[in-house]
Design a protein around this motif. Structure first.
Motif: not given
Length: 92
Positions: A6-9, A74-77
């Motif tokens: 997610m957020g990268e491709g 950077d996703a949270t738990l």
């Protein structure tokens, strides 16, 4: 297998690497269940790094369906908990 971070491709990862990715996924799941935030962060980073290292990035304009969607670095738990299935993030 096509993996989206997610957020990268998207990245194409050969199925031969599934065992290594599943090992990291199992570690991540155990750390989430125990509430080990530091371990979770370390293993999520290792999992995403492994996908990047083992895979081949697809062009930004590629419209391949993703077989697997992984959270951003950077996703949270809690955000990762929402993505989990009974088998973790990576089935198998």
């Amino acid at each position: 297998m096509i993996v989206r971070i997610m957020g990268e491709g998207q990245v194409r990862v050969d199925d031969a690497h599934l065992a290594e990715l599943n090992r990291l996924d199992d570690e991540l799941l155990a750390e989430m269940e125990s509430g080990d935030e530091d371990g979770f962060r370390r293993t999520l980073t290792a999992l995403l790094d492994a996908v990047r290292r083992l895979g081949t990035p697809l062009p930004d304009d590629a419209l391949e369906p993703s077989d697997l969607i992984l959270p951003s670095p950077d996703a949270t738990l809690e955000e990762v908990r929402e993505l989990l299935t009974d088998e973790g993030l990576i089935p198998g």
